[in-house]
Scaffold this motif. Structure first.
Motif, PDB file in Angstrom:
ATOM      1  N   GLU A  45       5.748   5.341  -2.484  1.00  0.00           N
ATOM      2  CA  GLU A  45       6.889   6.266  -2.517  1.00  0.00           C
ATOM      3  C   GLU A  45       7.954   5.776  -3.500  1.00  0.00           C
ATOM      4  OE1 GLU A  45      10.498   7.872   0.393  1.00  0.00           O
ATOM      5  OE2 GLU A  45       8.887   6.646   1.229  1.00  0.00           O
ATOM      6  N   THR A  94      -1.323   6.950  -7.892  1.00  0.00           N
ATOM      7  CA  THR A  94      -1.016   5.544  -7.619  1.00  0.00           C
ATOM      8  C   THR A  94      -2.293   4.790  -7.256  1.00  0.00           C
ATOM      9  OG1 THR A  94      -0.571   6.040  -5.276  1.00  0.00           O
ATOM     10  CG2 THR A  94       1.312   6.045  -6.796  1.00  0.00           C
ATOM     11  N   GLU A 136       2.540   2.892   1.976  1.00  0.00           N
ATOM     12  CA  GLU A 136       3.228   4.171   1.801  1.00  0.00           C
ATOM     13  C   GLU A 136       4.593   3.978   1.149  1.00  0.00           C
ATOM     14  OE1 GLU A 136       3.413   5.752   5.705  1.00  0.00           O
ATOM     15  OE2 GLU A 136       1.244   6.121   5.857  1.00  0.00           O
ATOM     16  N   THR A 137       5.317   2.948   1.584  1.00  0.00           N
ATOM     17  CA  THR A 137       6.650   2.694   1.038  1.00  0.00           C
ATOM     18  C   THR A 137       6.574   2.308  -0.435  1.00  0.00           C
ATOM     19  OG1 THR A 137       7.486   1.993   3.197  1.00  0.00           O
ATOM     20  CG2 THR A 137       8.732   1.276   1.263  1.00  0.00           C
ATOM     21  N   THR A 145       6.761   6.326  -7.074  1.00  0.00           N
ATOM     22  CA  THR A 145       6.803   7.745  -7.419  1.00  0.00           C
ATOM     23  C   THR A 145       8.227   8.186  -7.715  1.00  0.00           C
ATOM     24  OG1 THR A 145       4.853   8.180  -6.042  1.00  0.00           O
ATOM     25  CG2 THR A 145       6.238  10.070  -6.619  1.00  0.00           C
ATOM     26  N   ARG A 146       9.175   7.716  -6.925  1.00  0.00           N
ATOM     27  CA  ARG A 146      10.582   8.071  -7.150  1.00  0.00           C
ATOM     28  C   ARG A 146      11.079   7.488  -8.478  1.00  0.00           C
ATOM     29  NH1 ARG A 146      14.050   6.380  -2.154  1.00  0.00           N
ATOM     30  NH2 ARG A 146      15.694   7.236  -3.515  1.00  0.00           N
TER      31      ARG A 146
END
Length: 378
Positions: free
Chosen positions: A235, A202, A231-232, A238-239
């Motif tokens: 994440e 990322t 971070e959120t 990525t999900r």
């Protein structure tokens, strides 16, 4: 390692893949729409991406097929896969960037944060949704919309009567997507690249600023995004990438709401306008990373080269002549600015290029980028 990368679509994204392809020793070949496409330097064929024979014959000459846009019809792509052609991203993933209703269904099933939404096929259904959501909503066509096209802010079902009439005339039982009108603080974008093997990387989350539904500015990293917000966003991206099985670059456009939620707005499975800053601002640009990913090569580092990078789109361009005509003046006044022309003729509202500046402070960096870009708008 593949030798020849075939890109369907001859726009500016394909054009900006050319330099990193040369550096990686890859032969980049483009199926362009016209002889005057932005990526004409690498165009080996001109044809219609909606024609199965054209796409099939192009695919026969390359090792991997990837895209400048998401509009190639699914039957054509599935036929390529059935014939053993390497296609990245896979049609099964690309489907969710092609159809907004399917995207919302899939993201909801994966438990990812999205606005409240519904599929509607009649004014009555739209009226019911608006009544339940404060009398306002965002109505979108399921397919084909971009840069604000195919999107309407509505407060009354009558405002979409022409769209419903078109659905009825089509006779295929089509539907529209309606979403809650999100009260957001700002718009964000998170880019991620993913290889077929599953490795991903990322970049910094960025803030995007829209003008008439078109991206006008990108601030990297998004101001105040350190820590939990970054971070959120990473994440969530990525999900999405793992959940959909994306290969290549994925852009996840998001809302940061006034009550401090992050909601997914749109997806793009290719290099994206919100990532142009990475050419100068990151160790590995989104264009190089996309080529690495679709070639299943190890991904590059995505660290920032400078504390801040600001990218400004040149929308419309000069009223007379071309961007290149103004290069001596712009480059002379702003030697720290990096100017990218898309080789397009100026036209109101059209993306004809962008300007990027890197620096140590956001205010100074943004000022220089905006000032340099403004010289092309006259």
């Amino acid at each position: 390692m593949p030798d020849i990368i075939g890109v369907i679509g001859g726009g500016q994204l394909a054009r900006m893949m050319i330099p990193p392809a040369v550096a990686l020793g890859l032969d980049l070949q483009v199926l362009a729409e016209t002889d005057e496409s932005s990526a004409r330097l690498a165009a080996v064929r001109v044809g219609d991406y909606r024609d199965a024979d054209t796409v099939s014959s192009f695919a026969d000459t390359v090792d991997v097929v990837t895209f400048d846009h998401e509009h190639v019809p699914q039957p054509i792509l599935r036929n390529l896969m059935a014939r053993g052609v390497a296609v990245h991203p896979h049609p099964e993933a690309l489907l969710y960037a092609q159809d907004k209703i399917l995207m919302r269904q899939k993201l909801s099933k994966l438990g990812l944060p999205v606005p409240e939404w519904a599929r509607v096929s009649s004014p009555e259904q739209l009226a019911d949704f608006l009544s339940a959501h404060g009398g306002r909503g965002v109505l979108k066509t399921a397919r084909g919309g971009y840069d604000g096209k195919g999107v309407r802010m509505v407060t009354d079902a009558a405002e979409a009567s022409d769209w419903f009439a078109a659905l009825a005339e089509d006779g295929n039982g089509g539907e529209l997507l309606v979403e809650e009108r999100v009260d957001f603080r700002r718009e964000l974008a998170q880019l991620i690249a993913r290889r077929p093997s599953g490795e991903s990387a990322t970049w910094a989350v960025v803030e995007t600023v829209q003008k008439n539904g078109v991206c006008a500015e990108v601030l990297a990293p998004a101001p105040g995004s350190e820590g939990r917000l970054a971070e959120t966003a990473a994440e969530i991206a990525t999900r999405v990438a793992d959940g959909l099985g994306v290969t290549g670059v994925l852009a996840v456009e998001m809302f940061e709401t006034t009550d401090e939620r992050i909601l997914i707005n749109e997806l793009a499975m290719r290099p994206h306008n919100s990532g142009h800053w990475t050419i100068e601002g990151s160790v590995t640009s989104q264009f190089e990373q996309h080529l690495r990913a679709v070639s299943d090569l190890p991904l590059g580092a995505t660290d920032l080269r400078s504390p801040y990078t600001v990218m400004i789109n040149v929308l419309g361009g000069p009223s007379a002549g071309t961007m290149e005509d103004l290069y001596p003046e712009v480059l002379g006044q702003y030697p720290s600015a990096k100017v990218h022309s898309y080789g397009k003729q100026p036209r109101p509202g059209r993306k004809v290029g962008h300007v990027t500046v890197t620096g140590d402070t956001l205010d100074e960096t943004a000022y220089l980028a905006r000032a340099a870009a403004s010289l092309f708008d006259r």
